[in-house]
Design a protein around this motif. Structure first.
Motif, short mmCIF file in Angstrom:
data_model
loop_
_atom_site.label_atom_id
_atom_site.label_comp_id
_atom_site.label_asym_id
_atom_site.label_seq_id
_atom_site.Cartn_x
_atom_site.Cartn_y
_atom_site.Cartn_z
N LYS A 5 0.84 -1.19 0.00
CA LYS A 5 0.00 0.00 0.00
C LYS A 5 0.87 1.25 0.00
N LEU A 6 0.36 2.29 -0.64
CA LEU A 6 0.98 3.60 -0.52
C LEU A 6 0.68 4.16 0.86
N LYS A 7 1.66 4.76 1.47
CA LYS A 7 1.45 5.45 2.74
C LYS A 7 1.47 6.95 2.45
N ILE A 8 0.34 7.61 2.73
CA ILE A 8 0.23 9.05 2.47
C ILE A 8 0.01 9.79 3.78
N ALA A 9 0.78 10.84 3.99
CA ALA A 9 0.67 11.64 5.21
C ALA A 9 -0.20 12.86 4.95
N ILE A 10 -1.07 13.15 5.91
CA ILE A 10 -1.79 14.42 5.90
C ILE A 10 -1.74 14.99 7.32
N GLN A 11 -1.98 16.28 7.42
CA GLN A 11 -1.97 16.93 8.74
C GLN A 11 -3.03 16.31 9.63
N LYS A 12 -2.67 16.04 10.88
CA LYS A 12 -3.67 15.48 11.80
C LYS A 12 -4.63 16.55 12.30
N SER A 13 -4.28 17.81 12.09
CA SER A 13 -5.17 18.92 12.40
C SER A 13 -4.68 20.13 11.62
N GLY A 14 -5.50 21.17 11.57
CA GLY A 14 -5.07 22.38 10.87
C GLY A 14 -5.81 22.57 9.56
N ARG A 15 -5.36 23.58 8.81
CA ARG A 15 -6.11 24.05 7.67
C ARG A 15 -6.14 23.09 6.50
N LEU A 16 -5.20 22.15 6.43
CA LEU A 16 -5.16 21.21 5.31
C LEU A 16 -5.93 19.92 5.57
N PHE A 17 -6.32 19.67 6.80
CA PHE A 17 -6.90 18.39 7.17
C PHE A 17 -8.16 18.06 6.37
N GLU A 18 -9.16 18.92 6.44
CA GLU A 18 -10.44 18.64 5.78
C GLU A 18 -10.29 18.57 4.26
N ASP A 19 -9.55 19.52 3.69
CA ASP A 19 -9.39 19.55 2.23
C ASP A 19 -8.63 18.33 1.72
N SER A 20 -7.69 17.84 2.51
CA SER A 20 -6.93 16.66 2.11
C SER A 20 -7.83 15.43 2.06
N LEU A 21 -8.66 15.26 3.07
CA LEU A 21 -9.60 14.13 3.08
C LEU A 21 -10.62 14.27 1.96
N ARG A 22 -11.02 15.51 1.68
CA ARG A 22 -12.03 15.72 0.64
C ARG A 22 -11.53 15.32 -0.73
N ILE A 23 -10.28 15.66 -1.06
CA ILE A 23 -9.80 15.32 -2.40
C ILE A 23 -9.63 13.81 -2.55
N LEU A 24 -9.25 13.13 -1.48
CA LEU A 24 -9.17 11.67 -1.55
C LEU A 24 -10.56 11.06 -1.73
N LYS A 25 -11.55 11.61 -1.04
CA LYS A 25 -12.92 11.15 -1.20
C LYS A 25 -13.41 11.39 -2.62
N ASP A 26 -13.11 12.57 -3.17
CA ASP A 26 -13.53 12.89 -4.54
C ASP A 26 -12.84 11.98 -5.56
N CYS A 27 -11.71 11.41 -5.18
CA CYS A 27 -11.02 10.44 -6.04
C CYS A 27 -11.64 9.05 -5.92
N GLY A 28 -12.72 8.93 -5.17
CA GLY A 28 -13.39 7.65 -5.03
C GLY A 28 -12.75 6.73 -4.01
N ILE A 29 -11.92 7.29 -3.14
CA ILE A 29 -11.21 6.48 -2.15
C ILE A 29 -11.94 6.57 -0.81
N SER A 30 -12.41 5.42 -0.33
CA SER A 30 -13.16 5.36 0.93
C SER A 30 -12.21 5.04 2.07
N ILE A 31 -12.16 5.93 3.05
CA ILE A 31 -11.20 5.79 4.16
C ILE A 31 -11.97 5.57 5.46
N ASP A 32 -11.57 4.56 6.20
CA ASP A 32 -12.11 4.33 7.54
C ASP A 32 -11.46 5.33 8.48
#
Length: 287
Positions: A5-32
């Motif tokens: 698996k690819l390991k991708i890091a995103i901020q655990k908090s802060g201004r990038l957190f929500e937008d980072s999860l959103r773009i992955l979701k828009d890519c059709g990637i479902s994250i638990d």
């Protein structure tokens, strides 16, 4: 078949957190996903998300602890100059700027010669000062940099600026922009070929999402004798689709336009006879 698996890091908090999860979701990637988790796996893509402290991410990329990261370009300039930017993501845009008290003596970068600057970006600031021949003392602060001039710690600051509201609240104003920044997808320099192939799959999805975000699908009706005038206005992907309408002498044109030029183009279309203009968002654009 490989289970890597690819390991991708995103901020655990802060201004990038929500937008980072959103773009992955828009890519059709479902994250638990859970906010307090250290990591989470995707159910339908070979990807593992790691929630990390923002300032640690460049080092983790360099060491190969993570393969990818969604991170502010400003942090790569400060801590990860050798890390590759795979894709610019277009969100979380900001600037790293020099600011000083309103109405004070600091009106330009040169005014900081021999003065003190508070910042969380010492490497970026030092390089900029050296390039411009300015000799100033740096105070490194991890936290609320903007209070430094008010408590006499520094004559000016260099910090991230988005809306400028924080500067306003602290009676500061921008003097000079040092760096423009946005969120980027960055890659580890130690990925092997298998991980690079997975990265290409993810990049393809991200580009499809970004192209869609920047575009609008346009449908319009026009008299046939105006079609060539309209086609000259429309900056379509190749050329617009033209379909005859039931009403003789009229056609429907379908195309894609950049959202930044939307109103300018719509005004031109109306001026040459376009009617019934319908504009729709696009979910994905695959080339």
């Amino acid at each position: 078949m490989s289970n890597r698996k690819l390991k991708i890091a995103i901020q655990k908090s802060g201004r990038l957190f929500e937008d980072s999860l959103r773009i992955l979701k828009d890519c059709g990637i479902s994250i638990d996903n859970g906010r307090d988790q250290l990591k989470a796996s995707a159910r339908n893509f070979p990807l593992e998300v790691m929630y990390l402290r923002n300032g640690d991410i460049p080092q983790y990329l360099n060491d190969g602890v993570v393969d990818l990261a969604i991170i502010g370009e400003n942090l790569l300039v400060e801590k990860g100059r050798d890390i590759e930017i795979i894709e610019r993501l277009g969100f979380s845009k900001c600037r790293v700027s020099l600011a000083a008290p309103k109405g004070g003596r600091i009106r330009s970068l040169a005014d900081l010669n021999g003065k003190k600057i508070a910042t969380s970006y010492p490497n970026t600031v030092k390089e900029y000062l050296d390039k411009n021949g300015v000799d100033a003392e740096l105070h490194i602060i991890n936290g609320s940099v903007e209070i430094a001039p008010n408590i006499g710690l520094a004559d000016g600051i260099v910090d991230i600026v988005s809306s400028g509201s924080t500067l306003f609240k602290n009676n500061l104003e921008e003097v000079e922009t040092i760096l423009m920044s946005e969120a980027v997808l960055a890659g580890s320099p130690v990925m092997d070929e298998e991980l690079k192939a997975l990265t290409e799959r993810l990049k393809f999805r991200i580009r499809s999402v970004l192209n869609a975000r920047d575009s609008r699908y346009v449908l319009l009706n026009a008299p046939n004798d105006k079609i060539q005038d309209i086609i000259r206005i429309l900056p379509g992907m190749r050329s617009p689709t033209v379909l005859p309408l039931a009403e003789e002498g009229w056609s429907s044109l379908h195309t894609v336009i950049n959202k930044e030029k939307f109103w300018e183009i719509i005004d031109e279309l109306k001026s040459v006879g376009a009617e019934g203009i319908l504009v729709c968002p696009i979910e994905k654009m695959v080339f």
